[in-house]
Write a protein that holds these residues in place. Structure first.
Motif, mmCIF file in Angstrom:
data_model
loop_
_atom_site.group_PDB
_atom_site.id
_atom_site.type_symbol
_atom_site.label_atom_id
_atom_site.label_comp_id
_atom_site.label_asym_id
_atom_site.label_seq_id
_atom_site.Cartn_x
_atom_site.Cartn_y
_atom_site.Cartn_z
ATOM 1 N N GLY A 170 -21.642 5.037 -31.287
ATOM 2 C CA GLY A 170 -20.504 4.480 -31.019
ATOM 3 C C GLY A 170 -19.847 5.022 -29.793
ATOM 4 N N GLY A 171 -19.985 6.112 -29.632
ATOM 5 C CA GLY A 171 -19.555 6.523 -28.232
ATOM 6 C C GLY A 171 -20.213 6.158 -27.072
ATOM 7 N N LEU A 172 -21.318 5.759 -27.220
ATOM 8 C CA LEU A 172 -22.200 5.306 -25.998
ATOM 9 C C LEU A 172 -21.863 3.687 -25.779
ATOM 10 C CD1 LEU A 172 -25.977 6.494 -26.905
ATOM 11 C CD2 LEU A 172 -24.098 7.428 -25.326
ATOM 12 N N PHE A 173 -20.895 3.233 -26.550
ATOM 13 C CA PHE A 173 -20.139 1.942 -26.296
ATOM 14 C C PHE A 173 -18.759 1.951 -26.394
ATOM 15 C CE2 PHE A 173 -24.694 1.213 -27.656
ATOM 16 C CZ PHE A 173 -25.196 0.379 -26.992
ATOM 17 N N GLN A 174 -18.177 3.094 -26.057
ATOM 18 C CA GLN A 174 -16.574 3.317 -25.853
ATOM 19 C C GLN A 174 -15.867 2.817 -27.047
ATOM 20 O OE1 GLN A 174 -15.683 0.803 -22.322
ATOM 21 N NE2 GLN A 174 -17.747 1.000 -21.493
ATOM 22 N N SER A 175 -16.429 3.219 -28.216
ATOM 23 C CA SER A 175 -15.740 3.134 -29.530
ATOM 24 C C SER A 175 -14.938 4.374 -29.744
ATOM 25 C CB SER A 175 -16.764 2.764 -30.778
ATOM 26 O OG SER A 175 -17.270 3.902 -30.941
ATOM 27 N N LEU A 176 -13.977 4.013 -30.557
ATOM 28 C CA LEU A 176 -12.989 5.095 -31.236
ATOM 29 C C LEU A 176 -13.896 5.627 -32.446
ATOM 30 C CD1 LEU A 176 -9.851 3.158 -31.347
ATOM 31 C CD2 LEU A 176 -10.365 4.924 -29.929
ATOM 32 N N PRO A 177 -13.531 6.902 -32.582
ATOM 33 C CA PRO A 177 -14.184 7.669 -33.805
ATOM 34 C C PRO A 177 -14.310 6.728 -34.997
ATOM 35 C CG PRO A 177 -12.675 9.396 -32.370
ATOM 36 C CD PRO A 177 -12.515 7.852 -31.913
ATOM 37 N N SER A 178 -15.155 6.798 -35.608
ATOM 38 C CA SER A 178 -15.016 6.315 -36.956
ATOM 39 C C SER A 178 -15.176 7.026 -38.132
ATOM 40 C CB SER A 178 -16.285 5.062 -37.073
ATOM 41 O OG SER A 178 -17.471 5.804 -37.067
ATOM 42 N N GLY A 179 -14.626 6.757 -39.435
ATOM 43 C CA GLY A 179 -14.684 7.505 -40.692
ATOM 44 C C GLY A 179 -14.414 6.809 -41.765
ATOM 45 N N GLY A 180 -14.439 7.437 -42.824
ATOM 46 C CA GLY A 180 -14.165 6.726 -44.041
ATOM 47 C C GLY A 180 -12.863 6.462 -44.128
ATOM 48 N N ALA A 205 -12.117 13.096 -40.322
ATOM 49 C CA ALA A 205 -12.852 11.742 -40.646
ATOM 50 C C ALA A 205 -13.804 12.287 -41.767
ATOM 51 C CB ALA A 205 -13.487 11.502 -39.494
ATOM 52 N N LEU A 206 -14.315 13.448 -41.718
ATOM 53 C CA LEU A 206 -15.137 14.107 -42.790
ATOM 54 C C LEU A 206 -14.188 14.286 -44.125
ATOM 55 C CD1 LEU A 206 -17.442 16.421 -40.854
ATOM 56 C CD2 LEU A 206 -18.241 14.032 -41.840
ATOM 57 N N ALA A 207 -13.248 14.752 -44.054
ATOM 58 C CA ALA A 207 -12.331 14.963 -45.316
ATOM 59 C C ALA A 207 -12.072 13.500 -45.865
ATOM 60 C CB ALA A 207 -11.205 15.788 -44.729
ATOM 61 N N GLN A 208 -11.720 12.562 -44.943
ATOM 62 C CA GLN A 208 -11.390 11.041 -45.709
ATOM 63 C C GLN A 208 -12.522 10.500 -46.185
ATOM 64 O OE1 GLN A 208 -10.129 9.073 -42.067
ATOM 65 N NE2 GLN A 208 -7.851 9.393 -42.471
ATOM 66 N N ALA A 209 -13.785 10.899 -45.610
ATOM 67 C CA ALA A 209 -14.934 10.314 -46.381
ATOM 68 C C ALA A 209 -15.193 10.960 -47.666
ATOM 69 C CB ALA A 209 -16.164 10.460 -45.334
ATOM 70 N N ALA A 210 -14.886 12.532 -47.580
ATOM 71 C CA ALA A 210 -15.346 13.146 -48.812
ATOM 72 C C ALA A 210 -14.027 12.762 -50.069
ATOM 73 C CB ALA A 210 -15.168 14.582 -48.492
ATOM 74 N N TYR A 250 -24.190 9.761 -37.231
ATOM 75 C CA TYR A 250 -24.715 8.600 -36.349
ATOM 76 C C TYR A 250 -24.087 7.646 -35.543
ATOM 77 C CZ TYR A 250 -28.794 10.897 -38.990
ATOM 78 O OH TYR A 250 -29.792 11.816 -39.486
ATOM 79 N N ALA A 251 -23.109 7.095 -36.550
ATOM 80 C CA ALA A 251 -22.361 6.006 -36.230
ATOM 81 C C ALA A 251 -21.365 6.396 -34.851
ATOM 82 C CB ALA A 251 -21.365 5.660 -37.349
ATOM 83 N N ASN A 252 -20.901 7.699 -35.145
ATOM 84 C CA ASN A 252 -20.079 8.142 -34.064
ATOM 85 C C ASN A 252 -20.780 8.468 -32.849
ATOM 86 O OD1 ASN A 252 -17.238 8.195 -34.958
ATOM 87 N ND2 ASN A 252 -17.882 9.535 -36.568
ATOM 88 N N VAL A 253 -21.955 9.117 -32.804
ATOM 89 C CA VAL A 253 -22.861 9.277 -31.628
ATOM 90 C C VAL A 253 -22.929 7.932 -30.854
ATOM 91 C CG1 VAL A 253 -25.046 10.042 -30.879
ATOM 92 C CG2 VAL A 253 -23.543 11.553 -32.285
#
Length: 159
Positions: free
Chosen positions: A94-104, A59-64, A89-92
């Motif tokens: 989001g993890g509390l609300f059962q979301s999938l990992p997010s990224g760029g 995810a970080l590589a995609q964002a970069a 921050y979004a992933n932490v």
């Protein structure tokens, strides 16, 4: 708008003709509600740490990779460190609300820019719109043919 019309038209055609194609509902159920808060199960952390680090690196590589290709509207350079922090921050959260990992996402960014997005709030607006769509017509989304989704990804990726 053309992509939405194409998706709806093909979905209707598949439904009317009873074509034998894989649908979203064949691989997943889309509930008619938003997920609730879920306290983390820290006992699972040791088993998940390797996979979590791998997903984070991708995810970080995609964002970069996206940041230099999509300049800020004012022409300034993107703050990669700020982008990485926001993604964390979004992933932490989001993890509390059962979301999938997010990224760029180049495809999502490309769609937003081609639709006329000028600020990063386009992602927030599209997320809120998606939440409304899930609440109102989640069961209809289960009837979307998987080849339509594949085709849309190819079209967006080619733009």
């Amino acid at each position: 708008m053309a992509l939405l019309i194409a998706m709806v038209a093909v979905s209707l055609g598949v439904g009317i003709l009873s074509a034998d194609v894989e649908l979203v509902r064949d691989i997943a159920h889309i509930p008619g509600s938003l997920p609730g808060f879920s306290a983390p199960d820290l006992s699972a952390a040791p088993a998940l740490i390797g996979g979590a680090c791998s997903v984070a690196l991708v995810a970080l590589a995609q964002a970069a990779g996206i940041a230099p290709s999509m300049p800020n509207p004012d022409g300034s350079r993107s703050d990669i460190n700020g982008d990485f922090r926001a993604q964390g921050y979004a992933n932490v959260l989001g993890g509390l609300f059962q979301s999938l990992p997010s990224g760029g996402s180049m495809s999502r960014t490309g769609v937003a820019v081609s639709a006329g997005a000028r600020t990063r709030s386009a992602g927030i607006i599209s997320g809120a719109f998606l939440a409304v769509v899930v609440l109102v017509c989640g069961s209809l989304a289960e009837r979307i043919p998987m080849p339509v989704i594949g085709g849309l990804i190819l079209v967006v990726g080619g733009e």
